[in-house]
Scaffold this motif. Structure first.
Motif, PDB file in Angstrom:
ATOM      1  N   ARG A 247     -30.921  40.839   5.537  1.00  0.00           N
ATOM      2  CA  ARG A 247     -29.864  41.859   5.608  1.00  0.00           C
ATOM      3  C   ARG A 247     -28.904  41.737   4.426  1.00  0.00           C
ATOM      4  N   ALA A 248     -28.550  40.503   4.074  1.00  0.00           N
ATOM      5  CA  ALA A 248     -27.635  40.289   2.941  1.00  0.00           C
ATOM      6  C   ALA A 248     -28.282  40.758   1.633  1.00  0.00           C
ATOM      7  N   ALA A 249     -29.565  40.474   1.458  1.00  0.00           N
ATOM      8  CA  ALA A 249     -30.269  40.913   0.245  1.00  0.00           C
ATOM      9  C   ALA A 249     -30.336  42.437   0.194  1.00  0.00           C
ATOM     10  N   ALA A 250     -30.582  43.069   1.334  1.00  0.00           N
ATOM     11  CA  ALA A 250     -30.634  44.539   1.382  1.00  0.00           C
ATOM     12  C   ALA A 250     -29.264  45.132   1.053  1.00  0.00           C
ATOM     13  N   ALA A 251     -28.198  44.525   1.566  1.00  0.00           N
ATOM     14  CA  ALA A 251     -26.844  45.021   1.278  1.00  0.00           C
ATOM     15  C   ALA A 251     -26.532  44.873  -0.209  1.00  0.00           C
ATOM     16  N   THR A 252     -26.940  43.762  -0.801  1.00  0.00           N
ATOM     17  CA  THR A 252     -26.718  43.550  -2.233  1.00  0.00           C
ATOM     18  C   THR A 252     -27.491  44.571  -3.059  1.00  0.00           C
ATOM     19  N   ARG A 253     -28.759  44.820  -2.686  1.00  0.00           N
ATOM     20  CA  ARG A 253     -29.551  45.824  -3.406  1.00  0.00           C
ATOM     21  C   ARG A 253     -28.895  47.201  -3.309  1.00  0.00           C
ATOM     22  N   GLN A 254     -28.429  47.536  -2.112  1.00  0.00           N
ATOM     23  CA  GLN A 254     -27.792  48.835  -1.907  1.00  0.00           C
ATOM     24  C   GLN A 254     -26.523  48.952  -2.753  1.00  0.00           C
ATOM     25  N   LYS A 255     -25.732  47.882  -2.805  1.00  0.00           N
ATOM     26  CA  LYS A 255     -24.507  47.896  -3.594  1.00  0.00           C
ATOM     27  C   LYS A 255     -24.829  48.049  -5.081  1.00  0.00           C
ATOM     28  N   CYS A 256     -25.839  47.353  -5.559  1.00  0.00           N
ATOM     29  CA  CYS A 256     -26.219  47.453  -6.971  1.00  0.00           C
ATOM     30  C   CYS A 256     -26.732  48.850  -7.304  1.00  0.00           C
ATOM     31  N   GLU A 257     -27.501  49.427  -6.409  1.00  0.00           N
ATOM     32  CA  GLU A 257     -27.981  50.790  -6.636  1.00  0.00           C
ATOM     33  C   GLU A 257     -26.813  51.775  -6.691  1.00  0.00           C
ATOM     34  N   ARG A 258     -25.833  51.589  -5.816  1.00  0.00           N
ATOM     35  CA  ARG A 258     -24.654  52.454  -5.819  1.00  0.00           C
ATOM     36  C   ARG A 258     -23.894  52.311  -7.134  1.00  0.00           C
ATOM     37  N   LEU A 259     -23.740  51.058  -7.620  1.00  0.00           N
ATOM     38  CA  LEU A 259     -23.043  50.837  -8.898  1.00  0.00           C
ATOM     39  C   LEU A 259     -23.818  51.444 -10.067  1.00  0.00           C
ATOM     40  N   ARG A 260     -25.153  51.325 -10.050  1.00  0.00           N
ATOM     41  CA  ARG A 260     -25.969  51.936 -11.111  1.00  0.00           C
ATOM     42  C   ARG A 260     -25.782  53.460 -11.116  1.00  0.00           C
ATOM     43  N   LEU A 261     -25.793  54.036  -9.928  1.00  0.00           N
ATOM     44  CA  LEU A 261     -25.632  55.487  -9.818  1.00  0.00           C
ATOM     45  C   LEU A 261     -24.240  55.922 -10.294  1.00  0.00           C
ATOM     46  N   GLN A 262     -23.214  55.164  -9.925  1.00  0.00           N
ATOM     47  CA  GLN A 262     -21.865  55.493 -10.373  1.00  0.00           C
ATOM     48  C   GLN A 262     -21.752  55.353 -11.895  1.00  0.00           C
ATOM     49  N   GLY A 263     -22.423  54.332 -12.465  1.00  0.00           N
ATOM     50  CA  GLY A 263     -22.427  54.169 -13.924  1.00  0.00           C
ATOM     51  C   GLY A 263     -23.124  55.329 -14.604  1.00  0.00           C
ATOM     52  N   LYS A 264     -24.236  55.757 -14.024  1.00  0.00           N
ATOM     53  CA  LYS A 264     -24.960  56.901 -14.582  1.00  0.00           C
ATOM     54  C   LYS A 264     -24.089  58.150 -14.551  1.00  0.00           C
ATOM     55  N   TRP A 265     -23.418  58.364 -13.439  1.00  0.00           N
ATOM     56  CA  TRP A 265     -22.548  59.536 -13.321  1.00  0.00           C
ATOM     57  C   TRP A 265     -21.391  59.463 -14.322  1.00  0.00           C
ATOM     58  N   ALA A 266     -20.825  58.255 -14.503  1.00  0.00           N
ATOM     59  CA  ALA A 266     -19.713  58.096 -15.444  1.00  0.00           C
ATOM     60  C   ALA A 266     -20.178  58.393 -16.870  1.00  0.00           C
ATOM     61  N   GLN A 267     -21.405  57.985 -17.234  1.00  0.00           N
ATOM     62  CA  GLN A 267     -21.937  58.287 -18.570  1.00  0.00           C
ATOM     63  C   GLN A 267     -22.164  59.789 -18.732  1.00  0.00           C
ATOM     64  N   GLU A 268     -22.669  60.418 -17.690  1.00  0.00           N
ATOM     65  CA  GLU A 268     -22.869  61.868 -17.748  1.00  0.00           C
ATOM     66  C   GLU A 268     -21.524  62.593 -17.900  1.00  0.00           C
ATOM     67  N   ASP A 269     -20.506  62.124 -17.177  1.00  0.00           N
ATOM     68  CA  ASP A 269     -19.172  62.725 -17.293  1.00  0.00           C
ATOM     69  C   ASP A 269     -18.612  62.541 -18.701  1.00  0.00           C
ATOM     70  N   ALA A 270     -18.840  61.359 -19.274  1.00  0.00           N
ATOM     71  CA  ALA A 270     -18.349  61.096 -20.636  1.00  0.00           C
ATOM     72  C   ALA A 270     -19.063  61.992 -21.642  1.00  0.00           C
ATOM     73  N   ALA A 271     -20.342  62.241 -21.428  1.00  0.00           N
ATOM     74  CA  ALA A 271     -21.096  63.098 -22.343  1.00  0.00           C
ATOM     75  C   ALA A 271     -20.635  64.547 -22.254  1.00  0.00           C
ATOM     76  N   ARG A 272     -20.182  64.991 -21.077  1.00  0.00           N
ATOM     77  CA  ARG A 272     -19.749  66.382 -20.882  1.00  0.00           C
ATOM     78  C   ARG A 272     -18.249  66.576 -21.092  1.00  0.00           C
ATOM     79  N   ALA A 273     -17.519  65.512 -21.297  1.00  0.00           N
ATOM     80  CA  ALA A 273     -16.056  65.603 -21.399  1.00  0.00           C
ATOM     81  C   ALA A 273     -15.645  66.363 -22.658  1.00  0.00           C
ATOM     82  N   ASP A 274     -14.530  67.042 -22.533  1.00  0.00           N
ATOM     83  CA  ASP A 274     -14.003  67.759 -23.705  1.00  0.00           C
ATOM     84  C   ASP A 274     -13.172  66.808 -24.561  1.00  0.00           C
ATOM     85  N   LYS A 275     -12.663  67.255 -25.634  1.00  0.00           N
ATOM     86  CA  LYS A 275     -11.972  66.392 -26.592  1.00  0.00           C
ATOM     87  C   LYS A 275     -10.756  65.694 -25.993  1.00  0.00           C
TER      88      LYS A 275
END
Length: 148
Positions: free
Chosen positions: A97-125
């Motif tokens: 259960r602890a390993a599954a929770a850690t995997r889920q947390k890491c996946e959430r952080l990866r997804l948030q990082g991906k979204w933040a990069q996409e936002d930075a790419a679309r951001a205006d000046k």
């Protein structure tokens, strides 16, 4: 001479059989033509395996008490083993259960990082600097939480 020798052999063979109780006799295992037989006499062809039959214990009550103690000890050991196995299974489930929770947390952080990069790419000046900073911080959080 032959008669005397035969008498000595018979006496030698008869004496051990008479001295031993029935339960402590020697049993011969003979295999002839793929068939196995057991008997009190050696095989005719001379190819026999000797099996010693242990004598019965002299004190049956003591043997019965020892058997009961052994059964009780066996039951206690089986109960202890079952408890250990149950404990190990619970520990394995907790770790899973602890390993599954850690995997889920890491996946959430990866997804948030991906979204933040996409936002930075679309951001205006005007918001590009803050979007890049947010993407950098998401990447750092991912690196800290999920090093691999």
């Amino acid at each position: 001479m032959r008669t005397m020798m035969a008498a000595m052999v018979l006496c030698a063979l008869a004496q051990p059989a008479a001295a031993q109780p029935d339960a402590a006799r020697t049993i011969y295992k003979c295999t002839v033509g793929g068939k196995t037989s057991y008997g009190e006499q050696p095989c005719a062809d001379g190819k026999a395996t000797t099996l010693a039959v242990p004598a019965a214990p002299a004190d049956a009550d003591a043997a019965r008490e020892r058997l009961e103690r052994d059964k009780a000890r066996l039951a206690a050991l089986q109960k202890e083993r079952a408890a250990d196995e149950a404990r190990a299974e619970r520990d394995n489930q907790r770790v899973a259960r602890a390993a599954a929770a850690t995997r889920q947390k890491c996946e959430r952080l990866r997804l948030q990082g991906k979204w933040a990069q996409e936002d930075a790419a679309r951001a205006d000046k005007t918001t590009v600097a803050s979007a890049r900073l947010k993407a950098k911080r998401q990447a750092e959080a991912l690196a800290v939480e999920c090093p691999a």
